[in-house]
Design an enzyme around this catalytic site. Structure first.
Site, PDB file in Angstrom:
ATOM      1  N   HIS A  37     -65.626 -90.229 -22.787  1.00  0.00           N
ATOM      2  CA  HIS A  37     -64.281 -90.527 -23.311  1.00  0.00           C
ATOM      3  C   HIS A  37     -63.215 -90.194 -22.256  1.00  0.00           C
ATOM      4  O   HIS A  37     -62.239 -90.921 -22.093  1.00  0.00           O
ATOM      5  CB  HIS A  37     -63.995 -89.696 -24.562  1.00  0.00           C
ATOM      6  N   LYS A 149     -71.557 -98.026 -22.344  1.00  0.00           N
ATOM      7  CA  LYS A 149     -72.765 -97.623 -23.081  1.00  0.00           C
ATOM      8  C   LYS A 149     -72.901 -98.459 -24.362  1.00  0.00           C
ATOM      9  O   LYS A 149     -73.996 -98.833 -24.749  1.00  0.00           O
ATOM     10  CB  LYS A 149     -72.730 -96.136 -23.436  1.00  0.00           C
ATOM     11  N   ASP A 150     -71.756 -98.749 -24.988  1.00  0.00           N
ATOM     12  CA  ASP A 150     -71.769 -99.591 -26.193  1.00  0.00           C
ATOM     13  C   ASP A 150     -71.549-101.045 -25.760  1.00  0.00           C
ATOM     14  O   ASP A 150     -70.497-101.633 -26.015  1.00  0.00           O
ATOM     15  CB  ASP A 150     -70.695 -99.119 -27.167  1.00  0.00           C
ATOM     16  N   SER A 185     -73.205 -89.049 -24.845  1.00  0.00           N
ATOM     17  CA  SER A 185     -73.003 -89.524 -26.209  1.00  0.00           C
ATOM     18  C   SER A 185     -72.773 -88.309 -27.090  1.00  0.00           C
ATOM     19  O   SER A 185     -73.368 -87.245 -26.857  1.00  0.00           O
ATOM     20  CB  SER A 185     -74.259 -90.273 -26.684  1.00  0.00           C
TER      21      SER A 185
END
Ligand code: PAF
Length: 280
Positions: A37, A149-150, A185
């Site tokens: 993030h 990642k997503d 994550s």
């Protein structure tokens, strides 16, 4: 740093942040922040004058069998990390602020939401697209930042921004990894001491295929089976697919367009996802 929970206050803060046509960058999150993030915040701070980060655990993207109540939360720590990262505005609305009692309108993504995670998490991407659409309308960002990642989420949000005429530029930021390769994550915290080493099989598998690809291998089945040799060490592979990076349909062999090798796997009861993009 302002912490805002109500929409009218957010709108006022954004209006004043925009004075003089200053750009607003947006990092949507579900909290429990990690370095992934913070890389999004960093990218926003480089590109935009004001960075807004939202913390909202979106109930509409959790399936019936997925534990919304168990989603990790630590607002105090998130606040500290945001302050240290020089986020200007943290928007942390209550559920009723985002979904009033009469709420009934959703954004339904199309074919991009069918494969990969979409095949195993019915309604998940409807929930994601709906909340991202709402957050875009609330924050009205110039640029919005999402983690690679997503991968499927990024593709769906990019498509939605085009299809629904959002003016925001959508930026995908490369996955941040632990030194040993594990993709960051918030779910990694669920991994027990014995499970953590097994989780590495995911990135090891993807990196092996990536190395073979760089060495010239273009056969899709061979690339998948190289990754699978490592992924076998996890408790259960939910999927391992090489898809076209734009359409998310199975990649044609030989691979001569950008492809994404995407995996979802269980280590114990923890489901992790990861991917590498293979660009010829
Ligand atoms: O990636 C996430 O954390 C969530 O899916 C998002 C984009 C914040 C929407 O709830």
């Amino acid at each position: 740093m302002q912490i805002i929970t109500r929409l009218p206050e957010l709108r006022r803060a954004i209006r004043s942040a925009r004075k003089g046509y200053k750009s607003v960058g947006f990092v949507p999150t579900m909290g429990y922040l990690h370095h992934g993030h913070l890389a999004l915040v960093e990218a926003s701070r480089k590109q935009c004058y004001t960075t807004v980060l939202s913390i909202f655990v979106n109930p509409k993207q959790f399936g019936l069998n997925e534990d919304l109540g168990n989603h990790p939360r630590d607002f105090e720590r998130d606040g500290r990390l945001c302050r240290d990262a020089a986020v200007a505005i943290v928007f942390a609305p209550d559920v009723w602020e985002v979904y009033p009692a009469e709420f009934e309108t959703s954004v339904e993504p199309g074919e991009l939401a069918q494969p990969l995670c979409g095949a195993f998490r019915p309604g998940h991407f409807r929930g994601v697209a709906t909340v991202v659409c709402k957050l875009f309308n609330m924050v009205q960002p110039d640029v919005a930042f999402f983690g690679q990642k997503d991968f499927q989420q990024c593709a769906i949000v990019r498509r939605m921004a085009i299809d629904l005429n959002f003016p925001a530029q959508i930026v995908t930021v490369p996955t941040v990894r632990e030194p040993d390769g594990l993709a960051m994550s918030s779910r990694n915290r669920y991994l027990g001491k014995q499970e953590r080493p097994r989780a590495l099989a995911i990135s090891r598998g993807l990196f092996t295929a990536d190395a073979e690809f760089r060495a010239g291998e273009r056969d899709v089945a061979k690339l998948i089976s190289s990754a699978m040799r490592h992924l076998k060490e996890v408790d259960r592979v939910q999927y391992l697919e090489l898809v076209d990076a734009d359409t998310l349909k199975p990649a044609a062999s030989p691979l001569n367009r950008p492809g994404a090798l995407c995996a979802a796997a269980y280590i114990g009861s923890t489901r992790l996802i990861d991917n590498v993009v293979l660009t010829p």
